[in-house]
Write a protein that holds these residues in place. Sequence first.
Motif, PDB file in Angstrom:
ATOM      1  N   LEU A 159       0.798  -1.227   0.000  1.00 17.82           N
ATOM      2  CA  LEU A 159       0.000   0.000   0.000  1.00 17.82           C
ATOM      3  C   LEU A 159       0.832   1.279   0.000  1.00 17.82           C
ATOM      4  O   LEU A 159       0.318   2.344  -0.327  1.00 17.82           O
ATOM      5  CB  LEU A 159      -0.942   0.004   1.218  1.00 17.82           C
ATOM      6  N   PHE A 160       2.111   1.173   0.360  1.00 12.76           N
ATOM      7  CA  PHE A 160       2.949   2.372   0.407  1.00 12.76           C
ATOM      8  C   PHE A 160       4.086   2.304  -0.621  1.00 12.76           C
ATOM      9  O   PHE A 160       4.131   3.080  -1.567  1.00 12.76           O
ATOM     10  CB  PHE A 160       3.502   2.584   1.822  1.00 12.76           C
ATOM     11  N   TYR A 161       5.011   1.352  -0.419  1.00 11.59           N
ATOM     12  CA  TYR A 161       6.182   1.307  -1.284  1.00 11.59           C
ATOM     13  C   TYR A 161       5.856   0.900  -2.721  1.00 11.59           C
ATOM     14  O   TYR A 161       6.443   1.452  -3.662  1.00 11.59           O
ATOM     15  CB  TYR A 161       7.258   0.382  -0.701  1.00 11.59           C
TER      16      TYR A 161
ATOM     17  N   LEU B  67       6.873   3.330  -5.718  1.00 14.55           N
ATOM     18  CA  LEU B  67       7.871   2.911  -6.695  1.00 14.55           C
ATOM     19  C   LEU B  67       7.291   2.926  -8.106  1.00 14.55           C
ATOM     20  O   LEU B  67       7.936   3.368  -9.053  1.00 14.55           O
ATOM     21  CB  LEU B  67       8.415   1.523  -6.347  1.00 14.55           C
ATOM     22  N   SER B  68       6.062   2.475  -8.235  1.00 13.28           N
ATOM     23  CA  SER B  68       5.378   2.485  -9.547  1.00 13.28           C
ATOM     24  C   SER B  68       5.304   3.893 -10.114  1.00 13.28           C
ATOM     25  O   SER B  68       5.584   4.123 -11.292  1.00 13.28           O
ATOM     26  CB  SER B  68       3.957   1.967  -9.365  1.00 13.28           C
ATOM     27  N   LYS B  69       4.912   4.818  -9.263  1.00 13.42           N
ATOM     28  CA  LYS B  69       4.796   6.217  -9.693  1.00 13.42           C
ATOM     29  C   LYS B  69       6.155   6.802 -10.054  1.00 13.42           C
ATOM     30  O   LYS B  69       6.286   7.540 -11.028  1.00 13.42           O
ATOM     31  CB  LYS B  69       4.129   7.046  -8.599  1.00 13.42           C
TER      32      LYS B  69
ATOM     33  N   PRO C  78      17.448   6.387 -11.327  1.00 10.21           N
ATOM     34  CA  PRO C  78      17.740   7.644 -10.626  1.00 10.21           C
ATOM     35  C   PRO C  78      17.855   7.388  -9.117  1.00 10.21           C
ATOM     36  O   PRO C  78      17.309   6.423  -8.590  1.00 10.21           O
ATOM     37  CB  PRO C  78      16.515   8.519 -10.937  1.00 10.21           C
ATOM     38  N   VAL C  79      18.560   8.269  -8.437  1.00 13.25           N
ATOM     39  CA  VAL C  79      18.836   8.103  -7.005  1.00 13.25           C
ATOM     40  C   VAL C  79      17.546   7.948  -6.200  1.00 13.25           C
ATOM     41  O   VAL C  79      17.453   7.060  -5.335  1.00 13.25           O
ATOM     42  CB  VAL C  79      19.671   9.301  -6.472  1.00 13.25           C
ATOM     43  N   ASN C  80      16.527   8.775  -6.484  1.00 18.98           N
ATOM     44  CA  ASN C  80      15.284   8.686  -5.706  1.00 18.98           C
ATOM     45  C   ASN C  80      14.581   7.344  -5.914  1.00 18.98           C
ATOM     46  O   ASN C  80      14.047   6.761  -4.977  1.00 18.98           O
ATOM     47  CB  ASN C  80      14.350   9.854  -6.039  1.00 18.98           C
TER      48      ASN C  80
ATOM     49  N   MET D  67      12.110  -0.768  -0.194  1.00 15.35           N
ATOM     50  CA  MET D  67      11.144  -1.838  -0.448  1.00 15.35           C
ATOM     51  C   MET D  67      11.810  -3.211  -0.310  1.00 15.35           C
ATOM     52  O   MET D  67      11.196  -4.151   0.200  1.00 15.35           O
ATOM     53  CB  MET D  67      10.537  -1.668  -1.838  1.00 15.35           C
ATOM     54  N   ALA D  68      13.063  -3.316  -0.732  1.00 15.49           N
ATOM     55  CA  ALA D  68      13.799  -4.571  -0.604  1.00 15.49           C
ATOM     56  C   ALA D  68      14.017  -4.933   0.867  1.00 15.49           C
ATOM     57  O   ALA D  68      13.939  -6.111   1.240  1.00 15.49           O
ATOM     58  CB  ALA D  68      15.134  -4.477  -1.339  1.00 15.49           C
ATOM     59  N   ILE D  69      14.258  -3.938   1.696  1.00 16.88           N
ATOM     60  CA  ILE D  69      14.423  -4.180   3.135  1.00 16.88           C
ATOM     61  C   ILE D  69      13.117  -4.710   3.723  1.00 16.88           C
ATOM     62  O   ILE D  69      13.108  -5.686   4.480  1.00 16.88           O
ATOM     63  CB  ILE D  69      14.891  -2.904   3.867  1.00 16.88           C
TER      64      ILE D  69
END
Length: 170
Positions: free
Chosen positions: A114-116, A120-122, A135-137, A145-147
Amino acid sequence: MDIFWLFIRWIHVIAAVVWIGGNLILAMVIVPHFRQNLPPVQRIQILTLIGKRFEPIVWLCVLILFFTGIVNIFNSVDLSATNDSLLVGTFWRTLVIKLLLFFILLILTGLHSLFYGPKLSKAIEDLDPETEELPVNVNSIRKQMAIVSSAMGVVSLLIILAAVALRMGI
């Protein structure tokens, strides 16, 4: 009546297998395969699509686990036992650990889907699918998200351990 309890436990285990097993297959098989064979943007786009397909199944499994878990608790608890044995028994200790892990996994799953996931998609919407360097962001969101995903895997395995310990009376 034994058939009813068998069915409830079976549904509970099936929901756990689908939720936890699906997460582990994604983390251990699908993501590594895409990591080796696709540029980062394409990989994120495909994993986002897979996640969107899996998400309703995950939340259905969560509901099933919650309700069948409650039913299983009431079936397993001897309410005529003394308060002392209810509070300090190994069953209760292990059950509380399993429930805490379940709620931690629920929070991590919510953060992930619901968050990451949407964030990330956006963040990659306007990127060229062939881009090799994120890109860095975007890379920062992907790492966060991997964490969360890794924590989900560890907590999932601990829930399975707690479930086995519960059945063994440990």
